[in-house]
Scaffold this motif. Structure first.
Motif, PDB file in Angstrom:
ATOM      1  N   ASP A 178       0.808  -1.224   0.000  1.00  0.00           N
ATOM      2  CA  ASP A 178       0.000   0.000   0.000  1.00  0.00           C
ATOM      3  C   ASP A 178       0.840   1.272   0.000  1.00  0.00           C
ATOM      4  O   ASP A 178       0.344   2.338  -0.376  1.00  0.00           O
ATOM      5  CB  ASP A 178      -0.952   0.015   1.197  1.00  0.00           C
ATOM      6  CG  ASP A 178      -2.202  -0.815   0.936  1.00  0.00           C
ATOM      7  OD1 ASP A 178      -2.734  -0.747  -0.182  1.00  0.00           O
ATOM      8  OD2 ASP A 178      -2.643  -1.524   1.864  1.00  0.00           O
ATOM      9  N   THR A 191       0.570   2.947   6.821  1.00  0.00           N
ATOM     10  CA  THR A 191       1.193   1.688   6.395  1.00  0.00           C
ATOM     11  C   THR A 191       2.659   1.642   6.817  1.00  0.00           C
ATOM     12  O   THR A 191       3.139   0.614   7.307  1.00  0.00           O
ATOM     13  CB  THR A 191       1.076   1.520   4.867  1.00  0.00           C
ATOM     14  OG1 THR A 191      -0.291   1.628   4.484  1.00  0.00           O
ATOM     15  CG2 THR A 191       1.590   0.152   4.445  1.00  0.00           C
ATOM     16  N   THR A 204      -1.790  -3.142  -3.846  1.00  0.00           N
ATOM     17  CA  THR A 204      -2.555  -3.283  -2.610  1.00  0.00           C
ATOM     18  C   THR A 204      -2.080  -4.543  -1.901  1.00  0.00           C
ATOM     19  O   THR A 204      -1.266  -5.302  -2.451  1.00  0.00           O
ATOM     20  CB  THR A 204      -4.065  -3.377  -2.887  1.00  0.00           C
ATOM     21  OG1 THR A 204      -4.307  -4.512  -3.735  1.00  0.00           O
ATOM     22  CG2 THR A 204      -4.577  -2.114  -3.567  1.00  0.00           C
ATOM     23  N   GLN A 241      -7.366  -1.693   6.058  1.00  0.00           N
ATOM     24  CA  GLN A 241      -6.998  -0.295   6.318  1.00  0.00           C
ATOM     25  C   GLN A 241      -7.553   0.189   7.660  1.00  0.00           C
ATOM     26  O   GLN A 241      -6.898   0.940   8.386  1.00  0.00           O
ATOM     27  CB  GLN A 241      -7.501   0.611   5.188  1.00  0.00           C
ATOM     28  CG  GLN A 241      -6.728   0.491   3.895  1.00  0.00           C
ATOM     29  CD  GLN A 241      -7.148  -0.723   3.065  1.00  0.00           C
ATOM     30  OE1 GLN A 241      -8.149  -1.376   3.396  1.00  0.00           O
ATOM     31  NE2 GLN A 241      -6.424  -1.016   2.007  1.00  0.00           N
TER      32      GLN A 241
END
Length: 539
Positions: free
Chosen positions: A125, A288, A347, A432
């Motif tokens: 990410d 992240t 992703t 997330q």
């Protein structure tokens, strides 16, 4: 006998054989002139407390043990029903096994590796949010301003407090047990939320090969089955978890080593500098990076299980920092430089597709298998940290005595069960959301730890620290300015939903502390402080 006047305080439980009591006493306190006979006598008396006072070695050690034990007074159960000796509350600890293995350097390195990283799974990410250049820079700069300072603080305070509970004891000593309890709740919730992520990541990597795992009942059942299997591994013992982490770590990193070599003919360095400053998701990028480079302090909750923690913990943290940074940068350079860039594809789970493009289907399957095993490693390492934290709090009388109960394998039974239950209940969150929620709680906890570290430097400047950061208090303050600014930035980018979830977790701690005080006062549950723990003002 040397006859040195070095006796401080010793608490020896009658659960142990005299020979074992000698080893325990030598680790927990400074014994008068190396007088091992006194330690053996204490073990034979049973549960004895030798109150701290200077004396010379003599032939009447056993008699003094009995006399000193009888001088200790009892207080009502509303005050923990402890035995009190010159200000230090003591009481019979929860039953402990007579012998359990302590963890050594190599397993400890990989436990830290899995508590912090586990490999490059989940870093995709950063490229999707900000492009290859900022992703690479992030994993170069972030460790300098965040990971290394956090690891240094963990090394110093874990050797100052070589017991289970870690940062809970740091905060309790620097401030009060109330704030230590709040820190324990925040970090436990943060750890359990973090652990809820690993089944999600595991299934995300497998869903491209097994579409049924993408959602619905098959996914729910898979999460529950995986949680039960890995919880059982934790139950079997910390040594089992540690050496399993070593094997899982080697297997999980090998396919990326192979992928890096295969990608060399395809590398185009110009791809590494691709960026679009007008198209950056700073919230996702920072969260992240932060998630992949934090939790260095988690190992502190296992300090009581480490062999020779004063030397082993700093070494393990040093080697783990090198291993984590290498495990991120190497695959990132191979993946971004070896194939054309499409940020929308970057992703979680994308490394398996990169492996197929660079090396073929066989390499993709290997990466997917490595991801599955890596997530197993991260799960068991995080659960170990969370469960031993609960045990450490129980050993200090912050939680009911039952939470300090060990299994026949030496593991915290109720801590493991509570952590596993939390994982299942939180597994409904998305990747997330999990990252953002745990980061919010973790950031608040780290700010408290930074302040506590400086306060302990000022409050206990002469207390022995087997490892000490080689700089003064002012230098430490300057070192903590960049990570503190980073923490505030991560908090500022949090969404309203994440703030509400995190505030709910904080409220639980504020409610539980007075609740347990009420339970203690009513004598509904037993609370106790384990003898032999380091004595500091405030805990």
């Amino acid at each position: 006998m040397t006859g040195q006047d070095k006796l401080t305080s010793i608490a020896v439980s009658g659960e142990f054989m005299p020979e074992e009591a000698v080893d325990i006493a030598a680790e927990k306190a400074q014994i008068d002139g190396g007088n091992l006979e006194a330690a053996v006598a204490a073990a034979e008396v049973g549960e004895a407390v030798i109150c701290g006072q200077s004396r010379n070695a003599s032939g009447s050690d056993a008699m003094e043990v009995e006399n000193n034990a009888s001088e200790c007074t009892s207080v009502p159960m509303g005050d923990s029903n402890t035995t009190e000796c010159k200000g230090l509350p003591l009481q019979s600890p929860p039953p402990r096994p007579r012998k359990h293995h302590q963890i050594s350097l190599i397993p400890l390195i990989f436990l830290i590796f899995y508590e912090v990283s586990g490999g490059p799974f989940g870093i995709e990410d950063t490229v999707g949010a900000a492009g290859p250049l900022l992703a690479i820079i992030g994993f170069l700069i972030f460790p300098l301003i965040w990971s290394i300072p956090e690891a240094l603080i963990t090394a110093e305070l874990s050797t100052m407090f070589p017991e289970n509970g870690g940062y809970v004891m740091w905060i309790s000593t620097a401030f009060t047990p109330f704030w230590g309890f709040q820190q324990g709740c925040m970090k436990w919730f943060s750890g359990v939320i973090d652990n809820a992520l690993y089944p999600v990541l595991f299934l995300d990597y497998l869903k491209s090969s097994i579409p049924a795992l993408e959602g619905g009942y098959p996914r729910i059942l898979a999460v529950i089955a995986l949680t039960i299997a890995l919880t059982y591994m934790n139950y079997r013992g910390l040594n089992v978890v540690g050496w399993a982490a070593v094997c899982l770590g080697i297997f999980s990193l090998l396919p990326f080593v192979v992928m890096g070599f295969i990608s060399i003919p395809k590398l185009k360095p110009s791809r590494w500098v691709a960026t679009d400053l007008h198209n950056i998701d700073w919230n996702l990028y920072l969260n992240t990076l932060f998630w992949n480079l934090n939790y260095w302090d988690s190992i502190s909750t296992l300090a009581g299980e480490v062999h020779n923690p004063g030397k082993t913990l700093p070494k393990a943290l040093f080697f783990a920092v090198i291993l984590v940074i290498t495990a991120y940068l190497y695959p990132l350079l191979a993946g971004t430089g070896g194939i054309p860039l499409d940020r929308n594809l970057w992703t979680d789970g994308y490394f398996s597709d990169i492996a197929r493009i660079i090396g073929g289907v066989w390499l993709r399957w290997w990466v997917q298998a490595a991801s599955a095993l890596s997530n197993m490693g991260m799960f068991v390492a995080e659960m170990s940290s969370d469960s031993y934290q609960i045990m450490g709090m129980a050993e200090r009388g912050m939680l009911p005595e039952v939470f300090g109960k060990r299994s026949k394998h030496g593991t915290p039974v109720f801590g493991i069960l509570f952590s596993a239950s939390g994982v299942v209940l939180l597994s409904w969150l998305s990747f997330q959301e999990i990252v953002a929620a745990e980061n919010f709680l973790y950031c608040i906890g780290m700010l408290i730890e930074f302040v506590a570290f400086i306060r302990l430097r000022m409050k206990y400047p002469s207390v022995r620290r087997p490892y000490r950061i080689p700089m003064g208090t002012l230098g430490c303050v300057l070192m903590l300015i960049p990570p503190s600014a980073l923490v505030i930035a991560v908090l500022a980018f949090s969404s309203v939903k994440i703030v509400l979830i995190s505030l709910g977790a904080l409220a639980v701690g504020l409610v539980l502390h007075p609740f347990f005080k009420f339970v203690r006062k009513k004598r509904w549950l037993r609370f106790s402080v384990m003898p032999g723990l380091p004595e500091f003002e405030g805990i």
